[in-house]
Design a protein around this motif. Structure first.
Motif, PDB file in Angstrom:
ATOM      1  N   SER A   1      17.534  65.423  62.928  1.00 25.63           N
ATOM      2  CA  SER A   1      17.585  64.059  63.230  1.00 25.63           C
ATOM      3  C   SER A   1      17.466  63.078  62.238  1.00 25.63           C
ATOM      4  O   SER A   1      18.110  62.054  61.952  1.00 25.63           O
ATOM      5  CB  SER A   1      16.469  63.877  64.265  1.00 25.63           C
TER       6      SER A   1
ATOM      7  N   ILE B   1      20.372  63.034  59.964  1.00 23.86           N
ATOM      8  CA  ILE B   1      21.274  62.087  60.565  1.00 23.86           C
ATOM      9  C   ILE B   1      21.031  60.482  60.261  1.00 23.86           C
ATOM     10  O   ILE B   1      21.926  59.854  59.845  1.00 23.86           O
ATOM     11  CB  ILE B   1      21.625  62.249  61.941  1.00 23.86           C
ATOM     12  N   GLU B   2      19.546  60.463  60.524  1.00 26.72           N
ATOM     13  CA  GLU B   2      19.430  58.820  60.212  1.00 26.72           C
ATOM     14  C   GLU B   2      19.481  58.415  58.981  1.00 26.72           C
ATOM     15  O   GLU B   2      20.028  57.438  58.480  1.00 26.72           O
ATOM     16  CB  GLU B   2      17.913  58.724  60.570  1.00 26.72           C
TER      17      GLU B   2
ATOM     18  N   GLY C   1      23.632  60.040  57.833  1.00 23.86           N
ATOM     19  CA  GLY C   1      25.042  60.062  58.974  1.00 23.86           C
ATOM     20  C   GLY C   1      25.328  61.656  59.432  1.00 23.86           C
ATOM     21  O   GLY C   1      24.833  62.576  58.776  1.00 23.86           O
ATOM     22  N   GLU C   2      26.035  61.610  60.495  1.00 20.20           N
ATOM     23  CA  GLU C   2      26.219  62.644  61.058  1.00 20.20           C
ATOM     24  C   GLU C   2      27.017  63.656  60.368  1.00 20.20           C
ATOM     25  O   GLU C   2      26.552  64.971  60.469  1.00 20.20           O
ATOM     26  CB  GLU C   2      26.989  62.434  62.703  1.00 20.20           C
ATOM     27  N   GLU C   3      27.948  63.287  59.830  1.00 15.62           N
ATOM     28  CA  GLU C   3      28.861  64.164  58.913  1.00 15.62           C
ATOM     29  C   GLU C   3      28.249  64.831  57.842  1.00 15.62           C
ATOM     30  O   GLU C   3      28.276  66.264  57.892  1.00 15.62           O
ATOM     31  CB  GLU C   3      30.116  63.436  58.532  1.00 15.62           C
TER      32      GLU C   3
ATOM     33  N   ALA D   1      25.082  65.391  57.881  1.00 15.11           N
ATOM     34  CA  ALA D   1      24.064  66.379  58.466  1.00 15.11           C
ATOM     35  C   ALA D   1      24.399  67.586  58.740  1.00 15.11           C
ATOM     36  O   ALA D   1      24.300  68.731  58.766  1.00 15.11           O
ATOM     37  CB  ALA D   1      23.388  65.444  59.638  1.00 15.11           C
ATOM     38  N   LYS D   2      25.952  67.318  59.310  1.00 14.89           N
ATOM     39  CA  LYS D   2      26.515  68.507  59.705  1.00 14.89           C
ATOM     40  C   LYS D   2      26.927  69.621  58.663  1.00 14.89           C
ATOM     41  O   LYS D   2      26.762  70.702  58.410  1.00 14.89           O
ATOM     42  CB  LYS D   2      27.940  68.436  60.383  1.00 14.89           C
TER      43      LYS D   2
ATOM     44  N   HIS E   1      18.228  60.531  67.553  1.00 15.12           N
ATOM     45  CA  HIS E   1      19.268  61.294  67.184  1.00 15.12           C
ATOM     46  C   HIS E   1      19.011  62.754  67.566  1.00 15.12           C
ATOM     47  O   HIS E   1      19.837  63.682  67.444  1.00 15.12           O
ATOM     48  CB  HIS E   1      19.492  61.388  65.611  1.00 15.12           C
TER      49      HIS E   1
ATOM     50  N   ASP F   1      22.258  64.285  69.278  1.00 13.74           N
ATOM     51  CA  ASP F   1      23.371  64.672  68.316  1.00 13.74           C
ATOM     52  C   ASP F   1      22.844  65.718  67.569  1.00 13.74           C
ATOM     53  O   ASP F   1      23.752  66.664  66.843  1.00 13.74           O
ATOM     54  CB  ASP F   1      23.408  63.398  67.550  1.00 13.74           C
ATOM     55  N   ALA F   2      21.534  65.773  66.899  1.00 13.82           N
ATOM     56  CA  ALA F   2      21.185  67.003  66.116  1.00 13.82           C
ATOM     57  C   ALA F   2      21.432  68.425  66.704  1.00 13.82           C
ATOM     58  O   ALA F   2      21.903  69.233  66.184  1.00 13.82           O
ATOM     59  CB  ALA F   2      19.704  66.805  66.050  1.00 13.82           C
TER      60      ALA F   2
ATOM     61  N   LEU G   1      25.174  69.260  66.670  1.00 16.99           N
ATOM     62  CA  LEU G   1      25.386  69.744  65.609  1.00 16.99           C
ATOM     63  C   LEU G   1      25.055  71.064  65.108  1.00 16.99           C
ATOM     64  O   LEU G   1      25.755  71.895  64.730  1.00 16.99           O
ATOM     65  CB  LEU G   1      24.963  68.819  64.378  1.00 16.99           C
TER      66      LEU G   1
END
Ligand code: FE
Length: 335
Positions: free
Chosen positions: A166, A169-170, A173-175, A177-178, A320, A323-324, A327
């Motif tokens: 999380s 991501i913060e 960003g999500e991409e 983090a993935k 997040h 979302d975490a 992912l």
């Protein structure tokens, strides 16, 4: 007539008895960890505490009890559980100058639903033999192929991992983090398994060189004759984020329940937890960092090195969580 008077007198004096001052606590934290704190509070205020220790289902229990709930206070660890309790509607907002003075804004809910009491770093345990000092730099660097086959970690779906993801991501960003999850997965020495201490044991056994873990486990291992050797095979390293933010921390925290029958006593308890005296007492027992930056950690905790915590608001990071988890499942991190 006489009997009725007696009854009224008895009731009146019962209302005035100090025994009415009490705080009922639902705790996920173990009895031996919070007992010194409870004793300190009662000694200082005369307010009694009653504790129900739970392993699971705290929020569900509060929801089921509703307005009849005897609970005033929730004690638990991890931002995800505290944020989850707020989302479930079982906490209430608290306003207190004492809490705001002692607990940094990043470690409490913006609306006052929960407050951090202690912090723990999500750090890297590194083999003293196989990882030179200075080699651990950032969390992002753990996805670099230079660590191939050298990393151990617990499950990606555990709240500790989800907290770190999380935060990634913060920050990135999500991409990103993935990609980080994919990179770290490629670097794993074995599929994620076991708890944080099991990873240090694996380093000690030569299965991997570095592992993610929480700071306080160092204290727990050093206090255990069997695990002391594992602890002594590693150094605590404090990674930071590439954007310059410090080490990822999580909290143990406190919240007042939505239907607290003793809100004034409960507030007194929360304010006691934030007091320098209680901060010191509690952080020392659990080998964590006091949430109040003016209260120093124990000598043992300080001996692991200096932590510079990420001061990003934990409630921003907690947003997040879902979302975490998605992912982690998308990259089949544990597979
Ligand atoms: Fe833990």
């Amino acid at each position: 007539m006489t009997m009725r008077t007696t009854l009224i007198v008895a009731l009146a004096s019962a209302t005035a008895l100090p025994a009415m001052a009490e705080v009922n606590i639902y705790s996920y934290r173990q009895p031996e960890l919070i007992e010194p704190l409870l004793n300190g509070f009662t000694e200082k205020t005369g307010i009694e505490t009653n504790v129900a220790f739970l392993n699971q289902g705290l929020v569900e229990r509060l929801q089921a009890e509703g307005e009849r709930s005897p609970a005033d206070i929730i004690l638990t660890t991890d931002i995800s559980r505290l944020a989850g309790a707020k989302e479930a509607g079982v906490t209430q907002a608290v306003e207190s100058d004492v809490l705001e003075e002692h607990i940094p804004a990043s470690l409490r809910d913006e609306e006052g639903h929960w407050f951090g009491v202690t912090t723990r770093g999500r750090i890297v345990y590194a083999s003293k033999d196989r990882v030179p000092e200075g080699e651990i730099t950032t969390y992002e660097d753990l996805a670099d192929p230079k660590w191939e086959g050298r990393i151990c970690t617990r499950s990606g779906t555990h709240v500790y991992t989800l907290g770190l993801v999380s935060a990634l991501i913060e920050h990135n960003g999500e991409e990103a983090a993935k990609e980080w999850l994919e990179g770290v997965k490629l670097n794993l020495a074995r599929a994620p398994q076991g708890n944080d201490r099991a990873q240090v044991r694996a380093i000690w056994a030569g299965e991997c060189d570095i592992a993610l873990g929480n700071t306080y486990y160092m204290g727990a291992m050093l206090a255990d004759p069997e695990q002391e050797e594992w602890a002594n095979s590693v150094r605590v390293e404090f990674p930071t984020f590439e954007d310059g933010s410090g080490t990822h921390v999580n909290i143990s925290g406190v919240a007042m329940t939505a239907n607290a029958p003793h809100p004034d006593d409960a507030l007194a308890f929360m304010e006691y937890l934030a007091s320098p005296e209680a901060q010191k007492l509690y952080a020392d027992v659990v080998n964590e960092y006091p949430a109040d930056p003016d209260v120093p950690p124990s000598d043992l905790v300080a001996s692991w090195g200096e932590i510079e915590p990420d001061t990003t608001a934990l409630d921003d990071i907690a947003e997040h969580r879902a979302d975490a988890l998605r992912l982690v499942e998308e990259v089949n991190f544990d597979g």
